[in-house]
Design an enzyme around this catalytic site. Structure first.
Site, PDB file in Angstrom:
ATOM      1  N   GLU A  10      54.289   2.472  84.606  1.00 53.83           N
ATOM      2  CA  GLU A  10      55.306   2.821  83.624  1.00 53.83           C
ATOM      3  C   GLU A  10      54.818   3.835  82.603  1.00 53.83           C
ATOM      4  O   GLU A  10      55.448   4.826  82.342  1.00 53.83           O
ATOM      5  CB  GLU A  10      55.776   1.564  82.882  1.00 53.83           C
ATOM      6  N   ASP A  83      54.817  -3.193  85.157  1.00 54.00           N
ATOM      7  CA  ASP A  83      54.315  -4.418  84.522  1.00 54.00           C
ATOM      8  C   ASP A  83      54.649  -5.679  85.328  1.00 54.00           C
ATOM      9  O   ASP A  83      55.695  -5.753  85.969  1.00 54.00           O
ATOM     10  CB  ASP A  83      54.904  -4.557  83.110  1.00 54.00           C
ATOM     11  N   ASP A  85      56.188  -8.460  85.318  1.00 49.40           N
ATOM     12  CA  ASP A  85      57.217  -9.421  84.913  1.00 49.40           C
ATOM     13  C   ASP A  85      58.564  -8.993  85.487  1.00 49.40           C
ATOM     14  O   ASP A  85      58.650  -8.063  86.279  1.00 49.40           O
ATOM     15  CB  ASP A  85      57.266  -9.593  83.385  1.00 49.40           C
ATOM     16  N   GLU A  87      61.246  -7.486  84.265  1.00 47.03           N
ATOM     17  CA  GLU A  87      61.658  -6.097  84.038  1.00 47.03           C
ATOM     18  C   GLU A  87      60.857  -5.159  84.932  1.00 47.03           C
ATOM     19  O   GLU A  87      61.399  -4.221  85.513  1.00 47.03           O
ATOM     20  CB  GLU A  87      61.449  -5.704  82.573  1.00 47.03           C
ATOM     21  N   TYR A 299      47.953  -9.101  80.142  1.00 51.54           N
ATOM     22  CA  TYR A 299      49.352  -8.745  79.886  1.00 51.54           C
ATOM     23  C   TYR A 299      49.949  -9.586  78.756  1.00 51.54           C
ATOM     24  O   TYR A 299      49.762 -10.798  78.709  1.00 51.54           O
ATOM     25  CB  TYR A 299      50.169  -8.923  81.168  1.00 51.54           C
ATOM     26  N   ARG A 301      53.157 -10.065  77.724  1.00 50.70           N
ATOM     27  CA  ARG A 301      54.449 -10.760  77.765  1.00 50.70           C
ATOM     28  C   ARG A 301      54.335 -11.921  78.740  1.00 50.70           C
ATOM     29  O   ARG A 301      54.426 -11.750  79.947  1.00 50.70           O
ATOM     30  CB  ARG A 301      55.570  -9.818  78.198  1.00 50.70           C
ATOM     31  N   HIS A 344      51.802 -16.286  85.759  1.00 54.57           N
ATOM     32  CA  HIS A 344      51.340 -15.569  84.582  1.00 54.57           C
ATOM     33  C   HIS A 344      50.145 -16.261  83.957  1.00 54.57           C
ATOM     34  O   HIS A 344      49.840 -17.404  84.253  1.00 54.57           O
ATOM     35  CB  HIS A 344      52.467 -15.458  83.563  1.00 54.57           C
TER      36      HIS A 344
END
Ligand SMILES: [Zn+2]
Ligand SMILES: [Zn+2]
Ligand SMILES: [Zn+2]
Ligand SMILES: [Zn+2]
Length: 747
Positions: A10, A83, A85, A87, A299, A301, A344
């Site tokens: 990203e 990333d 997750d 999104e 990470y 989030r 995660h």
């Protein structure tokens, strides 16, 4: 065809850090977040057709989309490394559709940390896209769009255009407004605590009355307290019990997104958005001198406190080496939330040997502070519990029981890396045999007052949202930012206070959609999204369920629209001087004003004679309070409230500092000869800084300065920094790039 492989991430920072670890066999390119989204200006969802969304390319992304296609054409093997997750998965899917073609091998890779280990690990296990995650993101996007797009226009009618409602955002606002109502209606009451001083074994010991007649000692009647104090003077006391025991104090689990935002807010006074911005930089990589760019944390989030076994092992080595084996106590953690994504990990340092002190020379001050917090919390989580020696002395006399407690640390354990002042308590209790004579020397009462619940801070709001199952790691910070940007909520002394507008909007929306903007309903929707992600539910079912409730409410409201609007625009006592109709109170971008009720036939408006708005400043001439005033042209200034006795006045002060280095002035509102508003320095004429652009509360993402301005150019709003001249767009988001994707359920 190319023998090399292509990695698509990203952000440019992430791509720079990754390049450092990979050989010449790889090329890395950044997509800059989402490349497609629902269209602007129309719903973009075919409700009758299974809620089919119509995603379109984001106009600002045309350049990068073209480039992605061109570059991807030259490669057979492509890794999508957005990333790790929901999104990120959706971004990867949209890029997949863009670059896929004959003979392509496209893989999805997850980098939980941007380090050699993290990247090698990711590339060793290339997988396919997780379509359940993609579905969950799509469902969320559709839900948010339906609510935002169909509800916000009601606010435009009732108040003014530009306001917004959001599936999650409005519920968060509701919590803040309801808390404020509790505070406003709170009536404090008084109560008394009673303390005694006793002479035992040659020492004075202070103890608190804890029980009277076997009941908890709490007194709400002053006469009763006085009488009791008299009685106690006559009482003979003996030692009832003296015991000593050990208490163990365990460390907390390492950070997840919500706890990181809470602690950074409490300890460092960082807002949620700032915390996430800094954490993002630490994750994507910071320059460590000759080391090059290095990802310092995992990470950021995440809702899982799980720790990778390798990290537990290296923490153990570190702790044994630095503090000795007694201090090591390896453990792992599980999430309280059953739907948390256990793939995660907690937010932790990637290299435990990069102690905060070691990397400090390479970090900005704020980066150092946050890294220090993350590093210590993680190391502490792998250390032994602290041991406290707790001494308790109970004194008995008649029906009264007094108690003195002393807590002392006998083994510091994890407190070694996270010292705390609030652990030890009580004055010293001497060593006693238990049969000493007790002589009461004096008694006193202390008056206390019950306190209203505290206003939410950014940190405590995030904690509350998480506890109630509303919002997710990626949404906490954007929700708060949106509430402030819409002027529903103000920051005041570190806490969040609803504005009058915020209160009205929350009241109206909750009245119109009681079951949509409701905590349990919202948390159930979030759970449904999690179930879609786990493959246990279908998008169409979740959306249909939601829309059945929602559309019925919408239909009903459609027929009551004018009534609803009328209720938000109460009649005033004044009449229109142009047509004689009564004037009503309306909301505008700059607050309330009077408008003719015959609108649109008569367009007459007048400023509302509001109660004088006080400002936190005294008149330098006479010491009276200063108040906010408006001249005939509606221009704002502040003047002495003792007018006409004192005629002192000055420009309206903003909360923003003058961007001129070391000036120390603040920006004030001024008007040009032609009546156009601008911002000048309060130290004029010593400082001549002036700007037509409006100062903003944004923090410069490039240099961290707070002196930023907002400018509208050809209908597009952008911000710029007065210190480093960095420019960025309104929609700049977590990924540091334009992305209209709203994760607050806000349109
Ligand atoms: Zn009129
Ligand atoms: Zn004055
Ligand atoms: Zn200045
Ligand atoms: Zn800057």
């Amino acid at each position: 065809m190319n023998k090399k492989s292509l990695i698509i991430v990203e952000s440019p920072t992430k791509s720079r850090t990754i390049k450092r670890y990979l050989g010449r066999d790889f090329e890395v390119i950044a997509s800059g977040g989402h490349i497609v989204d629902l269209p602007e200006g129309r719903l973009g969802i075919d409700i009758e057709n299974g809620f089919e969304p119509k995603f379109v390319q984001i106009p600002e992304k045309r350049e990068i989309i073209k480039k992605l296609k061109e570059v991807a054409r030259k490669f057979t093997k492509i890794y999508l490394a957005s990333d790790p997750d929901r999104e990120g998965e959706a971004i990867a899917w949209h890029i997949y559709n863009l670059v896929n073609g004959e003979g392509k091998e496209i893989y999805r890779v997850l980098f939980n940390e941007i380090t050699r280990r993290g990247i090698e690990e990711g590339l060793k296990n290339p997988g396919q896209l997780d379509m359940n995650k993609v579905e969950a993101q799509k469902a969320r996007r559709i839900l948010d769009r339906l609510v935002g797009y169909l509800v916000s226009p009601i606010l435009w009618k009732a108040y003014y255009k530009g306001l917004s409602a959001g599936r999650v955002q409005t519920v968060a606002l509701r919590l803040i407004v309801e808390r404020e109502a509790e505070i406003e209606s709170f009536v404090p009451s008084f109560y008394w605590n009673i303390f005694g001083e006793f002479l035992i074994g040659g020492k004075i010991i202070r103890a608190k009355l804890v029980k009277l007649d076997g009941k908890k000692a709490r007194f709400e009647n002053e006469d009763e307290v006085k009488e009791l104090l008299e009685r106690l003077k006559e009482t003979v006391f003996t030692i009832d019990e003296l015991n000593e025991k050990e208490e163990r104090l365990s460390p907390q689990p390492p950070f997840i997104t919500s706890s990181l935002q809470l602690e950074a807010n409490q300890q460092l006074r960082f807002g949620s958005a700032k915390t996430m911005q800094i954490a993002q930089r630490l994750y994507e990589g910071v320059e460590l001198g000759s080391e090059g760019p290095t990802g310092l944390i995992t990470y950021m989030r995440t809702d899982s406190p799980r720790i990778a076994p390798e990290a537990i092992a290296s923490a153990k080595n570190f702790i044994v080496r630095e503090f000795g084996p007694d201090y090591s106590s390896p453990r792992n953690f599980k999430s309280k939330n059953k739907t948390a994504q256990e793939a995660h990990e907690a937010i932790r340092p990637t290299f435990i040997d990069y102690t905060p002190e070691k990397v400090r020379p390479y970090l900005r001050d704020d980066e150092y502070k946050l890294y220090n917090l993350i590093w210590r919390r993680f190391v502490a989580s792998q250390m032994s519990p602290a041991v406290l020696r707790v001494k308790k002395l109970t004194l008995k006399g008649d029906k009264a029981l007094f108690e003195a407690v002393e807590k002392r640390v006998s083994f510091d354990g994890w407190l070694k890396v996270m010292p705390r002042k609030d652990v030890e308590e009580g004055e010293g209790i001497p060593n006693l045999k238990g049969d000493e004579e007790v002589r009461a020397s004096s008694f006193e009462s202390k008056k206390e007052q019950t306190k209203p619940p505290a206003r939410f801070t950014e940190g405590s709001l995030v904690k509350e949202l998480e506890a109630k199952g509303i919002g997710r790691p990626s949404t906490y910070a954007p929700i708060i930012q949106t509430l402030i940007a819409r002027k529903y909520v103000e920051r005041q002394k570190g806490s969040l206070r609803p504005t009058e507008l915020g209160k009205e909007v929350a009241k109206l929306l909750v009245r119109l959609f009681p079951d949509i903007f409701e905590v349990h309903f919202t948390s159930r929707m979030e759970e449904s999204l999690d179930r879609i992600e786990n493959g246990d539910d279908k998008t169409i079912r979740v959306l249909t369920d939601f829309y059945t409730v929602f559309s019925e409410k919408l239909k009903r409201i459609e027929s009551e629209k004018s009534e609803i609007v009328a209720k938000t625009q109460p009649k005033s006592d004044e009449t229109c001087e142009k047509c004689g109709s009564p004037m009503v109170v309306r909301w505008g971008r700059h607050g309330k004003y009077l408008a003719c009720s015959a609108f649109p036939k008569c367009k007459n408006t007048r400023p509302l004679k509001s109660e004088e708005e006080k400002i936190d400043k005294l008149c330098p001439k006479c010491g009276s309070a200063m108040v906010v005033k408006y001249d005939r042209k509606g221009r704002r200034f502040i003047a002495c409230s003792a007018y006409p006795k004192c005629s002192y006045s000055e420009p309206y002060p903003t909360p923003y500092a003058c961007p001129v280095k070391d000036c120390g002035g603040i920006l004030v509102e001024k008007y040009s000869k032609k009546g156009k508003k601008f911002y000048g320095c309060s130290r004029y004429p010593d400082c001549k800084f002036a700007s037509w652009d409006e100062p903003s509360d944004k923090i410069c993402p490039n240099c961290g300065a707070r002196t930023t301005f907002t400018r509208a150019l050809r209908g597009k709003v952008y911000h710029y920094c007065a210190v480093c001249n960095h420019k960025w767009r309104e929609t700049e988001n977590k990924k540091g790039v334009a992305k209209p994707e709203s994760e607050t359920g806000d349109e």
